[in-house]
Design a protein around this motif. Structure first.
Motif, mmCIF file in Angstrom:
data_model
loop_
_atom_site.group_PDB
_atom_site.id
_atom_site.type_symbol
_atom_site.label_atom_id
_atom_site.label_comp_id
_atom_site.label_asym_id
_atom_site.label_seq_id
_atom_site.Cartn_x
_atom_site.Cartn_y
_atom_site.Cartn_z
ATOM 1 N N ASN A 1 48.929 12.143 92.521
ATOM 2 C CA ASN A 1 49.876 12.733 91.534
ATOM 3 C C ASN A 1 49.994 11.361 90.929
ATOM 4 O OD1 ASN A 1 49.499 15.377 91.707
ATOM 5 N ND2 ASN A 1 51.355 15.534 93.026
ATOM 6 N N PHE A 2 50.621 10.283 91.785
ATOM 7 C CA PHE A 2 50.864 8.933 91.154
ATOM 8 C C PHE A 2 49.711 8.221 90.409
ATOM 9 C CE2 PHE A 2 51.569 4.230 91.574
ATOM 10 C CZ PHE A 2 53.043 4.305 90.906
ATOM 11 N N ILE A 3 48.759 8.200 90.979
ATOM 12 C CA ILE A 3 47.606 7.781 90.082
ATOM 13 C C ILE A 3 47.444 8.493 88.801
ATOM 14 C CG2 ILE A 3 44.827 7.480 90.231
ATOM 15 C CD1 ILE A 3 46.213 5.577 92.106
ATOM 16 N N GLY A 4 47.440 9.796 89.026
ATOM 17 C CA GLY A 4 47.164 10.757 87.870
ATOM 18 C C GLY A 4 48.243 10.642 86.668
ATOM 19 N N LEU A 5 49.426 10.275 87.184
ATOM 20 C CA LEU A 5 50.342 9.749 86.391
ATOM 21 C C LEU A 5 50.095 8.697 85.182
ATOM 22 C CD1 LEU A 5 53.421 9.778 85.082
ATOM 23 C CD2 LEU A 5 53.866 7.996 86.752
ATOM 24 N N PHE A 6 49.142 7.945 85.678
ATOM 25 C CA PHE A 6 48.745 6.904 84.725
ATOM 26 C C PHE A 6 47.704 7.320 83.960
ATOM 27 C CE2 PHE A 6 51.085 4.566 87.782
ATOM 28 C CZ PHE A 6 51.519 3.445 87.200
ATOM 29 N N LYS A 7 46.775 8.382 84.368
ATOM 30 C CA LYS A 7 45.919 8.898 83.656
ATOM 31 C C LYS A 7 46.310 9.451 82.553
ATOM 32 C CE LYS A 7 41.824 10.556 82.379
ATOM 33 N NZ LYS A 7 40.733 9.743 81.680
ATOM 34 N N PHE A 8 47.504 10.222 82.961
ATOM 35 C CA PHE A 8 48.392 11.065 81.793
ATOM 36 C C PHE A 8 48.883 10.216 80.770
ATOM 37 C CE2 PHE A 8 52.701 12.753 81.143
ATOM 38 C CZ PHE A 8 52.296 13.725 79.970
ATOM 39 N N ILE A 9 49.544 8.930 81.085
ATOM 40 C CA ILE A 9 49.958 7.921 80.355
ATOM 41 C C ILE A 9 49.004 7.679 79.214
ATOM 42 C CG2 ILE A 9 51.048 5.682 79.916
ATOM 43 C CD1 ILE A 9 52.380 6.160 82.755
ATOM 44 N N ARG A 10 47.897 7.159 79.852
ATOM 45 C CA ARG A 10 46.756 6.673 78.928
ATOM 46 C C ARG A 10 46.452 7.947 77.903
ATOM 47 N NH1 ARG A 10 42.086 3.493 79.015
ATOM 48 N NH2 ARG A 10 41.318 3.531 76.811
ATOM 49 N N GLU A 11 46.232 8.992 78.358
ATOM 50 C CA GLU A 11 45.996 9.993 77.530
ATOM 51 C C GLU A 11 46.951 10.355 76.330
ATOM 52 O OE1 GLU A 11 42.936 12.127 77.281
ATOM 53 O OE2 GLU A 11 42.242 10.104 78.451
ATOM 54 N N VAL B 1 47.208 18.295 78.747
ATOM 55 C CA VAL B 1 48.133 19.187 79.288
ATOM 56 C C VAL B 1 47.599 20.612 79.322
ATOM 57 C CG1 VAL B 1 50.349 20.551 78.955
ATOM 58 C CG2 VAL B 1 50.314 18.188 78.488
ATOM 59 N N ALA B 2 46.986 20.976 78.486
ATOM 60 C CA ALA B 2 45.933 22.012 78.251
ATOM 61 C C ALA B 2 44.990 22.009 79.855
ATOM 62 C CB ALA B 2 45.406 22.509 77.157
ATOM 63 N N ARG B 3 44.381 21.074 80.026
ATOM 64 C CA ARG B 3 43.247 21.140 80.933
ATOM 65 C C ARG B 3 43.950 21.063 82.435
ATOM 66 N NH1 ARG B 3 39.345 16.241 78.415
ATOM 67 N NH2 ARG B 3 38.341 17.350 77.091
ATOM 68 N N LYS B 4 45.221 20.732 82.285
ATOM 69 C CA LYS B 4 45.847 20.533 83.654
ATOM 70 C C LYS B 4 46.707 22.035 83.957
ATOM 71 C CE LYS B 4 44.679 16.651 84.733
ATOM 72 N NZ LYS B 4 43.542 16.338 85.927
ATOM 73 N N GLY B 5 46.270 22.941 83.114
ATOM 74 C CA GLY B 5 47.046 24.288 83.038
ATOM 75 C C GLY B 5 48.458 24.455 82.475
ATOM 76 N N GLY B 6 48.569 23.586 81.663
ATOM 77 C CA GLY B 6 50.165 23.742 80.923
ATOM 78 C C GLY B 6 51.213 22.990 81.645
ATOM 79 N N PRO C 1 59.325 21.133 77.880
ATOM 80 C CA PRO C 1 58.395 22.364 77.661
ATOM 81 C C PRO C 1 58.722 22.794 76.246
ATOM 82 C CG PRO C 1 60.033 23.168 79.442
ATOM 83 C CD PRO C 1 60.341 21.444 78.903
ATOM 84 N N GLY C 2 57.538 23.328 75.528
ATOM 85 C CA GLY C 2 57.614 24.292 74.294
ATOM 86 C C GLY C 2 56.846 25.314 74.517
ATOM 87 N N GLN C 3 56.850 26.061 73.293
ATOM 88 C CA GLN C 3 56.092 27.337 73.133
ATOM 89 C C GLN C 3 54.721 27.097 73.477
ATOM 90 O OE1 GLN C 3 56.984 28.959 69.409
ATOM 91 N NE2 GLN C 3 58.856 29.918 70.082
ATOM 92 N N GLY C 4 54.063 27.834 74.023
ATOM 93 C CA GLY C 4 52.466 28.027 74.377
ATOM 94 C C GLY C 4 52.443 27.203 75.797
ATOM 95 N N ASP C 5 53.409 26.947 76.553
ATOM 96 C CA ASP C 5 53.250 26.093 77.678
ATOM 97 C C ASP C 5 52.885 24.541 77.302
ATOM 98 O OD1 ASP C 5 53.881 25.874 80.285
ATOM 99 O OD2 ASP C 5 51.799 26.338 81.061
#
Length: 364
Positions: free
Chosen positions: A41-51, A61-66, A98-102
């Motif tokens: 999850n810590f490694i994935g945080l940096f992938k999230f920051i890059r995206e 967010v959609a690919r990760k299930g919302g 969080p907003g509408q549509g997850d």
């Protein structure tokens, strides 16, 4: 001499298993811990920051299930994600709700710089809400604090060389022109090595010699544009015992992964921050020892964050390189080892043995 715009510290609230984190980052950072404690999850945080920086947050967010999957125990428990990145003298931070549509939406997005020790000038830059405005802010402002932050974050790379299946892109033909940097899955490995051979022969030869240490029958890469389509190239190599040409399909999984790692770590211009999740997968203990040496050398030019399950790899580092990750009270905790507290054990045992003896937590 300290490198400019290195990652000095990261603060996180509410991201997946990370309820709260305030972690100084060194040049070499090795995460250890049992399965499921939050290393990935810590490694994935940096992938999230890059995206996010690349204005692809909603797709991520959609690919990760919302949004509910990314908020710590969901939106009923966690109202927002907060991340603060210290790349002194500059800073970048954001709050997501969080907003509408997850979906996740920007509540705030800041860039800033230190006006004096302990004091920061912040500027809220987000007007988009749905995606990051860092790139747009940079385009409008030119050479500003936003430019420095954006350029640094864009060089951060999360690498994952685990896929060595028959369908892995590293085994397929790729465009010969896609060689500006080695892709996160090494899908352009052949094109990148081809460019290195032409433009950086000294670094290329270091890669070849390092691969020979781990794959003794390996002689050389055989890198030529495809005969039928000069715009493509396939990873090929030769054996010391034969004149035959071989492909990546003829390499063991561990050998192919090591070639990817050696190419990444021995290139002339490293990304400013490299993240790797369990790079030791499939490697012989001797290869792990050589890999650790590559990590130590690369950390003089780049910062590395490495997650591992290997006591052999852990034994190759210093205590203050190691961050123990555990799951406590429903959340991931991160603690860097204190060498002084381990002094009586280090004299007798390696760090990997100390870990296996359950003296530092992060139980196997």
């Amino acid at each position: 001499m300290e490198r400019a715009h290195r990652l000095n510290n990261i603060k996180v609230l509410g991201f997946k298993s990370i309820k709260e984190l305030d972690l100084p980052i060194h040049d070499l950072n090795v995460l250890i811990g049992a399965n499921g404690v939050g290393k990935s999850n810590f490694i994935g945080l940096f992938k999230f920051i890059r995206e996010l920086v690349e204005e692809r947050m909603q797709v991520f967010v959609a690919r990760k299930g919302g949004a509910n999957k990314l908020l710590h125990y969901g939106s009923k428990v966690t109202q927002r994600i907060f991340v603060d990145i210290d790349v002194s003298p500059n800073h970048y931070a954001f709050r997501l709700v969080p907003g509408q549509g997850d979906k996740l939406l920007f509540e705030e997005e800041f860039v800033g710089f230190d006006t004096q020790p302990g004091k920061r000038y912040p500027e809220n830059i987000n007007r988009n809400v749905i995606e990051s405005d860092l790139a747009e802010y940079t385009r409008q402002k030119g050479w500003s604090v936003g430019r420095y932050v954006h350029d640094v974050l864009k060089t951060w790379r999360v690498y994952h060389f685990h896929d060595t299946s028959d369908s892995a892109l590293v085994k397929k033909k790729g465009k010969i022109t896609e060689a500006d940097y080695i892709r996160e899955d090494a899908s352009n490995l052949a094109a990148f090595l081809f460019l290195m051979q032409k433009q950086h022969p000294m670094h290329y030869q270091r890669i070849v010699k390092t691969v020979q240490l781990v794959v003794p029958f390996f002689k050389e890469f055989y890198l030529l544009p495809d005969a039928e389509n000069k715009d493509t190239i396939l990873l090929r190599w030769t054996d010391i015992h034969s004149d035959m040409e071989f492909t990546a399909d003829d390499l063991s999984d561990g050998s192919l992964r090591f070639i990817c790692l050696a190419t990444l770590l021995l290139q002339p211009k490293l990304p400013s921050l490299i993240l790797l999740d369990e790079p030791e997968l499939g490697l012989h203990p001797m290869a792990i020892q050589i890999l650790a040496g590559l990590f130590r050398k690369a950390s003089h030019a780049a910062q590395l964050i490495v997650s591992t399950q290997s006591p052999n790899l852990v034994s190759e580092f210093e205590a203050n390189d190691i961050i123990v990750v555990e799951h406590k009270d429903g959340a991931s905790s991160f603690a860097r080892l204190d060498e002084e507290k381990l002094e009586k054990w280090i004299d007798e045992y390696s760090l990997g043995e100390i870990w296996q003896k359950n003296l530092i937590g992060g139980n196997l």
